[in-house]
Enzyme design. Sequence first.
Site, mmCIF file in Angstrom:
data_model
loop_
_atom_site.group_PDB
_atom_site.id
_atom_site.type_symbol
_atom_site.label_atom_id
_atom_site.label_comp_id
_atom_site.label_asym_id
_atom_site.label_seq_id
_atom_site.Cartn_x
_atom_site.Cartn_y
_atom_site.Cartn_z
ATOM 1 C CD GLU A 54 -1.328 -2.429 2.233
ATOM 2 O OE1 GLU A 54 -2.242 -2.746 3.173
ATOM 3 O OE2 GLU A 54 0.049 -2.558 2.199
ATOM 4 C CB CYS A 82 -0.695 -2.637 9.238
ATOM 5 S SG CYS A 82 0.356 -1.416 8.277
ATOM 6 C CB CYS A 85 -1.095 0.519 5.061
ATOM 7 S SG CYS A 85 0.486 -0.242 4.684
#
Length: 150
Positions: A54, A82, A85
């Site tokens: 990402e 996560c 990101c």
Amino acid sequence: MKRPDFMSLALAEAEAAAARGEVPVGAVIAGNGEVVAKAGNRTRELSDPTAHAEMLVIREASKKLSAERLGGMDLYVTLEPCAMCAGAISFARIRRLYFGASDEKGGAVVSGVRFFSSPTCHHAPEIYPGIAEQEASAILRDFFRLRRDG
């Protein structure tokens, strides 16, 4: 002309990451029916803990478009982002987030901290979980099984 299947392209990026020995996560940013950027994890290759798919795809799209905000763009990623990101997705003002497999341990969208639901979140994209979830999960499962079983 047939419109590209962006999640299939993200899955291909995940497969390529696995072939490089990276955790198999792939991402694509698209706008106006076109691929703007695509990437797979490169944390090991680049010795960079922030080189998640990402992050790399946001950096590439921002560079290509000469824009820090990607408001008209959609992000397709094979695994639930996560917290790091999710923060980048928010700051980039991504319009829509499509993701495959949920990540109960490290995810921060529908799992864990649920970043976009936080009152301090500046921007929350539209969220579409479970896109090609079985395929994305299988890539991850196979990767870790091979590592475990050697």
